[in-house]
Scaffold this motif. Structure first.
Motif, short mmCIF file in Angstrom:
data_model
loop_
_atom_site.label_atom_id
_atom_site.label_comp_id
_atom_site.label_asym_id
_atom_site.label_seq_id
_atom_site.Cartn_x
_atom_site.Cartn_y
_atom_site.Cartn_z
N LEU A 202 -13.80 -79.62 59.33
CA LEU A 202 -13.07 -79.52 60.59
C LEU A 202 -11.95 -80.54 60.58
O LEU A 202 -12.14 -81.70 60.18
N ARG A 203 -10.77 -80.12 61.03
CA ARG A 203 -9.64 -81.04 61.19
C ARG A 203 -9.37 -81.18 62.69
O ARG A 203 -8.99 -80.22 63.36
N LEU A 204 -9.58 -82.38 63.21
CA LEU A 204 -9.56 -82.60 64.65
C LEU A 204 -8.30 -83.33 65.09
O LEU A 204 -7.86 -84.28 64.43
N GLY A 249 -13.54 -95.77 61.96
CA GLY A 249 -13.07 -96.07 60.62
C GLY A 249 -12.60 -94.86 59.86
O GLY A 249 -12.01 -94.98 58.78
N MET A 250 -12.86 -93.66 60.41
CA MET A 250 -12.37 -92.44 59.75
C MET A 250 -10.85 -92.42 59.77
O MET A 250 -10.24 -92.80 60.78
N PRO A 251 -10.20 -91.96 58.69
CA PRO A 251 -8.73 -91.86 58.71
C PRO A 251 -8.26 -90.97 59.86
O PRO A 251 -8.78 -89.89 60.08
N THR A 274 -5.80 -87.99 64.98
CA THR A 274 -4.74 -87.18 64.36
C THR A 274 -5.22 -86.74 62.99
O THR A 274 -5.41 -87.57 62.09
N ASP A 275 -5.47 -85.45 62.86
CA ASP A 275 -5.92 -84.86 61.60
C ASP A 275 -7.15 -85.59 61.04
O ASP A 275 -7.22 -85.94 59.86
N VAL A 276 -8.11 -85.81 61.92
CA VAL A 276 -9.38 -86.42 61.50
C VAL A 276 -10.23 -85.32 60.85
O VAL A 276 -10.49 -84.29 61.46
N GLU A 277 -10.68 -85.55 59.62
CA GLU A 277 -11.42 -84.52 58.90
C GLU A 277 -12.88 -84.93 58.74
O GLU A 277 -13.19 -86.06 58.33
N VAL A 278 -13.77 -83.98 59.10
CA VAL A 278 -15.21 -84.22 58.97
C VAL A 278 -15.86 -82.94 58.47
O VAL A 278 -15.35 -81.84 58.70
#
Length: 748
Positions: A202-204, A249-251, A274-278
């Motif tokens: 997922l890109r949030l 801490g996630m990019p 911004t474009d947090v990927e999990v």
């Protein structure tokens, strides 16, 4: 005929339409005693049989042990000034299990009941709003509750033990600039895509605000809407609202900035991504639970509305009542204790009664949840009305303490709470929205014995179901007309209750009478306002007022029965019910005066004068207010029982400790002060403040040496307790920016 009627109702939107999100909200909970009132014929004996729990021995030991120790350890004034918890306090909370009250024991938690969690929050909040935030969020509005109910086995095994130990500090990311009370309109988006490893990710992108613990949390439960253009999750292109777990801490994830809440500056701030990927398996419940977020949010918010916010509000009300009652006996003006003046006694009587009634409602509501009942309408009532009453209570207490409540410092026992009351009123659905949209808007459909069936039949064009449901509704309506007329004529004398105490029977009759009218007018609103109810917020708010005060009034009666019908508590019961009935009467008068259409004209011209002539009740008398006030103005076994689980710091502690110590001493020497006043009248000792004439009384033989020492100690404690804090210039400006700093900041 019924088919034609059904199609006409569809075409003319006679009944309120139910959206998909509203339908999920209606289905995500239970009807409880609110259904009794909407039905118009409450079975009070059955309602009195509903649970009213007490804390277990283990839970009470936690309240008496770790909770007391925490509040004694914490320098709450310093915490308010520095706006953060010291590490030793955080460590103690983690070691003692404050972050694990909700978590089952098999995952290292306390596994406490809802009632116990509520009790802890109610005890901590009046002492420190900042400390309260660290207790409330992990135990109601954090990740743990959703993981327990919806998490995968792997998620539970990883997160719950670490949440219990405080290794993860959670926050709940819901509110956005354009989505508050209307949680269904959130804009936070998660786009599903296939990662380089072949797994679904997922890109949030999101922007949240007002997130309690947001600046300090390291685990975020983020509400978002999943867009899945390639149907990788198997839920379609619009996979719906979901809750995703994020780690700090996630990019692309930004945390740490803060808002500055009014009153106490508890940790609260924005979350931006911004474009947090999990990985997609970070959805709570895994991929299988994608799109189930709306139900999760409704249950999460319902928990806050029934548990944490009423707990903090009721704790504030009880604390305000205790402080005002004590101060009114310690402070003297014009040669007598200010609490003996009727103008001061009036708010104290009200405060003490509100504390009794709302504590009953808190315990009663939490007991229902512990029995597996989750009533969203009652939760909305509890949230909106206890927080509003907390605001009233803070104002009344401030009026009593006056300057002692205005001057800030370690010895101010009411100021920070007074300033913070708007916080609870605005969160988990602002009270305006809860009162005017949720309580009656949801309750009229969900809790009515026939309305939801009719609405569903109309929506699905099921003529057979429509016929059955409408016939049932018409029969119910006609019975309601007759019941309302008869109970109005007899002033509720026909209401039968077997399990009620004699001194309180008249209140059941009045509530039964009120319920009959409420049930009838619910039908009239559905018939004559129908689909326009959603925009008639002022009208639905008045319906909500009537329902809320019926529920609150009954909660006081339930408490009285559960606690063994204590005769000494009757002034509080009488005041609570008379206040409730007066506000129910005011609610009905507002409905009659503002009901729309031709029926409204008839109600205003004929109904309203008759309603006022045959009134349900009026506000409590001055005499009853004085009786209720006296209960808060003495120290005895009843006082200790009513103040149970309110933090009482040691006598050497500033603020509450110093005040309550003086209060106990003043109450102890009350008979001796009586002796001094009698001696003054007899001319044995001169005029003046009686407790300042100890030497003269000792010389005249009015007091023994021991009695004189007790009076002197009480006077010294009394004078110390009414002092307010004084700061040197260096102390006063220690936490403020210097003038040059401020000028530089302004120019920057």
């Amino acid at each position: 005929m019924f088919a034609r009627l059904m199609h006409w109702m569809q075409a003319n939107q006679v009944l309120p339409a139910i959206s998909d999100t509203e339908r999920q909200a209606l289905e995500a909970g239970d009807v409880w005693i609110d259904g009794e009132f909407f039905g118009g014929k409450p079975d009070f004996d059955r309602m009195l049989a509903a649970s009213y729990h007490r804390l277990s021995d283990e839970e009470q030991a936690f309240m008496d042990g770790p909770v007391e120790e925490l509040l004694n350890r914490a320098d709450t004034y310093a915490i308010a000034q520095t706006r953060e918890l010291p590490k030793p306090i955080m460590d103690f909370m983690a070691e003692s299990g404050f972050f694990s009250l909700l978590i089952p024991k098999e995952f290292g938690g306390k596994g406490f009941s809802t009632l116990a969690r509520s009790a802890v929050m109610a005890k901590v909040t009046p002492v420190s709003g900042i400390l309260s935030a660290y207790v409330v969020i992990p135990n109601t509005l954090g990740a743990a509750e959703l993981l327990i109910d919806y998490g995968t086995d792997e998620q539970k095994a990883h997160y719950l033990p670490r949440l219990a130990k405080g290794e993860y500090l959670p926050c709940f990311g819901l509110t956005e600039p354009t989505a508050g009370s209307d949680a269904a309109s959130i804009k936070a988006e998660a786009v599903a895509f296939k990662g380089d490893d072949g797994g679904v990710k997922l890109r949030l992108n999101f922007r949240k605000r007002y997130i309690t613990l947001g600046p300090v949390a390291n685990l975020i439960s983020l509400a978002c809407r999943i867009h899945d253009p390639d149907n990788l999750l198997g839920k379609g292109e619009d996979a719906g609202i979901s809750v995703v777990l994020l780690h700090t801490g996630m990019p692309g994830l930004k945390t740490g900035d803060r808002h500055e809440p009014i009153g106490e500056a508890f940790p609260n701030g924005p979350l931006e991504g911004t474009d947090v990927e999990v990985p997609a398996d970070q959805i709570i419940g895994g991929v299988a639970r994608a799109g189930d977020g709306w139900r999760m949010l409704m249950e999460q918010l319902a928990g806050g509305r029934m548990v944490s916010l009423p707990a903090t509000a009721v704790g504030g009300i009880r604390g305000a009542a205790a402080a005002a009652g004590a101060y009114s006996m310690v402070r003297q003006q014009f040669g007598l204790q200010i609490g003996r003046m009727e103008g001061v006694a009036a708010p104290i009587g009200k405060l003490t009664s509100l504390a009794y009634m709302t504590e009953g409602a808190r315990v009663f509501g939490c007991s229902a949840i512990d029995d597996g009942i989750h009533p969203p309408v009652v939760s909305g009532v509890m949230k909106a009305y206890t927080t509003e009453l907390a605001r009233e209570a803070a104002t009344d207490a401030m009026d009593v303490l006056s300057g002692a409540g205005v001057m800030q410092g370690p010895n101010n026992v009411i100021g920070r709470g007074y300033c913070s009351t708007p916080v609870a009123i605005t969160v988990e659905g602002a009270n305006i929205m809860t009162r005017t949209l949720m309580v009656f808007g949801q309750g009229a459909t969900r809790c009515h014995p026939h309305a939801l069936n009719v609405v569903q039949a109309v929506e699905t064009s099921d003529a057979s179901a429509f016929r059955r449901s409408l016939i049932g509704w018409m029969g119910h309506f006609l019975k309601g007309v007759g019941r309302t007329w008869w109970r109005g004529l007899t002033r509720g004398a026909t209401v039968r209750v077997k399990g009620a105490a004699g001194p309180t029977r008249r209140y059941y009759r009045k509530l039964g009478w009120a319920a009959a009218r409420f049930g009838l007018f619910t039908d009239l609103a559905m018939f004559f306002v129908g689909g326009k109810l959603k925009v008639k917020g002022n009208l639905t708010g008045r319906y909500a007022d009537v329902l809320a005060w019926m529920l609150l009034g009954f909660s006081a009666l339930r408490r009285f029965e559960a606690e063994g019908r204590r005769a000494e508590d009757l002034p509080l019961v009488h005041y609570s019910l008379q206040l409730a009935l007066a506000r129910i009467q005011a609610g009905f008068e507002g409905i009659y005066a503002n009901f729309p259409g031709p029926l409204g004209s008839l109600l205003r011209v004929i109904g309203l004068p008759l309603l006022r002539l045959n009134s349900l009740g009026r506000l409590p008398s001055d005499d009853l207010g004085n009786q209720a006030a006296v209960i808060a103005q003495k120290w005895d076994a009843q006082t200790e029982r009513l103040l149970a689980d309110i933090h009482q710091p040691g006598s050497e502690s500033p603020g509450q400790g110093r005040l309550m110590h003086a209060f106990r001493l003043v109450c102890d020497v009350e008979p001796l002060i009586g002796k001094l006043k009698a001696a003054q009248k007899a001319g044995s000792i001169p005029a003046g403040e009686p407790d300042s004439l100890v030497a003269e009384a000792r010389a005249a033989g009015v007091l023994t040496e021991g009695e004189a020492a007790r009076v002197t100690a009480a006077r010294e404690a009394r004078l110390a307790a009414i002092e307010v804090d004084v700061f040197s210039p260096e102390e006063f400006f220690a936490n403020a920016a210097s003038a040059p700093d401020r000028a530089q900041q302004a120019a920057a």
